[in-house]
Write an enzyme that holds these catalytic residues in place. Structure first.
Site, PDB file in Angstrom:
ATOM      1  N   ASP A  44       5.875   5.625   1.923  1.00 24.16           N
ATOM      2  CA  ASP A  44       7.308   5.334   2.025  1.00 24.16           C
ATOM      3  C   ASP A  44       7.713   4.236   1.050  1.00 24.16           C
ATOM      4  O   ASP A  44       8.894   3.909   0.920  1.00 24.16           O
ATOM      5  CB  ASP A  44       7.717   5.001   3.457  1.00 24.16           C
ATOM      6  CG  ASP A  44       6.976   3.815   4.049  1.00 24.16           C
ATOM      7  OD1 ASP A  44       6.167   3.192   3.333  1.00 24.16           O
ATOM      8  OD2 ASP A  44       7.198   3.517   5.235  1.00 24.16           O
ATOM      9  N   SER A  45       6.738   3.706   0.293  1.00 23.27           N
ATOM     10  CA  SER A  45       7.050   2.800  -0.819  1.00 23.27           C
ATOM     11  C   SER A  45       7.915   3.486  -1.864  1.00 23.27           C
ATOM     12  O   SER A  45       8.572   2.814  -2.668  1.00 23.27           O
ATOM     13  CB  SER A  45       5.764   2.297  -1.474  1.00 23.27           C
ATOM     14  OG  SER A  45       4.958   3.377  -1.919  1.00 23.27           O
ATOM     15  N   ASP A  83       3.298   9.268   4.600  1.00 21.93           N
ATOM     16  CA  ASP A  83       3.796   8.282   5.554  1.00 21.93           C
ATOM     17  C   ASP A  83       4.868   8.874   6.463  1.00 21.93           C
ATOM     18  O   ASP A  83       5.724   9.638   6.011  1.00 21.93           O
ATOM     19  CB  ASP A  83       4.429   7.096   4.822  1.00 21.93           C
ATOM     20  CG  ASP A  83       3.436   5.980   4.541  1.00 21.93           C
ATOM     21  OD1 ASP A  83       2.399   5.921   5.216  1.00 21.93           O
ATOM     22  OD2 ASP A  83       3.714   5.171   3.637  1.00 21.93           O
ATOM     23  N   GLU A 115       2.250   3.161  10.911  1.00 22.52           N
ATOM     24  CA  GLU A 115       1.945   1.733  10.912  1.00 22.52           C
ATOM     25  C   GLU A 115       1.786   1.182  12.322  1.00 22.52           C
ATOM     26  O   GLU A 115       2.452   1.614  13.258  1.00 22.52           O
ATOM     27  CB  GLU A 115       3.060   0.964  10.190  1.00 22.52           C
ATOM     28  CG  GLU A 115       3.150   1.278   8.708  1.00 22.52           C
ATOM     29  CD  GLU A 115       4.204   0.450   7.988  1.00 22.52           C
ATOM     30  OE1 GLU A 115       4.397   0.677   6.778  1.00 22.52           O
ATOM     31  OE2 GLU A 115       4.818  -0.437   8.616  1.00 22.52           O
ATOM     32  N   GLU A 182      -3.889  -3.903   4.995  1.00 20.69           N
ATOM     33  CA  GLU A 182      -3.013  -4.448   3.965  1.00 20.69           C
ATOM     34  C   GLU A 182      -2.852  -5.954   4.076  1.00 20.69           C
ATOM     35  O   GLU A 182      -2.505  -6.474   5.138  1.00 20.69           O
ATOM     36  CB  GLU A 182      -1.635  -3.777   4.013  1.00 20.69           C
ATOM     37  CG  GLU A 182      -0.692  -4.292   2.920  1.00 20.69           C
ATOM     38  CD  GLU A 182       0.537  -3.449   2.695  1.00 20.69           C
ATOM     39  OE1 GLU A 182       1.369  -3.851   1.855  1.00 20.69           O
ATOM     40  OE2 GLU A 182       0.676  -2.400   3.347  1.00 20.69           O
TER      41      GLU A 182
END
Length: 259
Positions: A44-45, A83, A115, A182
């Site tokens: 989703d970046s 994602d 996440e 991360e």
């Protein structure tokens, strides 16, 4: 043969490092796949890299589906993971099933990533896995929680580190096939990697993870702001600017085209 989630797990056991990058369109996906990347993440970046948002939060499931389809058409070998965007899986397990099911059915990706390692996230992972949807976990700095966590390193205190470790263990027990770590201290990442039987994929988590992932725009030097843990292997921003300016000058001078 295309890479599978089972192979990714086996590679940890064999001590083989896992190489992962992100992609957001057909052209880039084709290059990464032909270069031999093991795992391609439609992250989703892309909300920030390709769509110009300031965070990952605004991107929709429909937009992720659109980009994942394009990436899928460019990939023959790499494992494709997509994602789940913000608020497409947090409301309920049923919502998560619907969102993840759409990604697998409509785009052809082989797994999804979500996440967090709180009890709700763990329950969601377990249910997705039960119905046959492979899931990659993600702990430490979770960008969808930017308004709560910011972008600072996570797990720096003993209690915070223990919490992240517990989340990673819970995600493995729920059936995740791998976990992204991360922006956490390398010592914590090493401890998690040694504890788990599934692979850890680090981004800003040091050298002791089972694999590494970067946002490809950072690797290529395309990002306007480089994360502190990313390495640019080339400055394409500068190269492209030079090429565009050369083209513009030739057009202005009526030197292009030659005939």
């Amino acid at each position: 043969m295309p890479v599978t989630t089972q192979q990714i797990v086996q590679w940890k056991q064999q001590g083989r490092a896992i190489v992962a990058l992100t992609a957001w369109d057909f052209a880039l996906a084709t290059v990464l796949d032909e270069a031999g990347i093991d795992l391609i993440l439609i992250g989703d970046s892309l909300a920030m890299v390709a769509l110009g948002y300031n965070t990952t939060l605004p991107i929709t499931l429909d937009e992720m589906v659109h980009h994942a389809k394009a990436v899928r058409r460019g990939v023959k070998q790499a494992l494709l993971v997509c994602d789940l965007p913000f608020m497409t899986y947090q409301e309920s397990v049923q919502q998560a099933l619907h969102s993840a099911g759409r990604l697998l059915k409509e785009t052809g990706v082989q797994a999804v990533k979500l996440e967090g390692g709180n009890p709700i996230a763990v329950e969601t992972v377990a249910r997705l896995v039960q119905v046959g949807i492979p899931v990659m976990g993600h702990v430490g700095l979770t960008p969808q929680s930017v308004h709560r966590l910011g972008y600072r390193q996570q797990g720096t205190s003993q209690s915070a580190g223990e919490e992240i470790l517990a989340e990673a263990i819970a995600l493995e027990q729920a059936g995740a096939f791998a976990i992204v770590l991360e922006h956490i201290p390398s010592e914590l990442a090493q401890q998690i990697t040694q504890k788990l039987s599934i692979p850890t994929i680090g981004i800003g988590a040091g050298r002791y993870c089972d694999g590494q992932v970067l946002v490809t725009a950072d690797l290529l030097g395309l990002s306007s702001r480089q994360p502190p843990f990313a390495k640019a292997y080339v400055n394409l921003r500068e190269t492209i600017t030079g090429a565009v300016q050369a083209f513009a000058q030739e057009v202005s001078d009526r030197a292009f085209p030659e005939k």
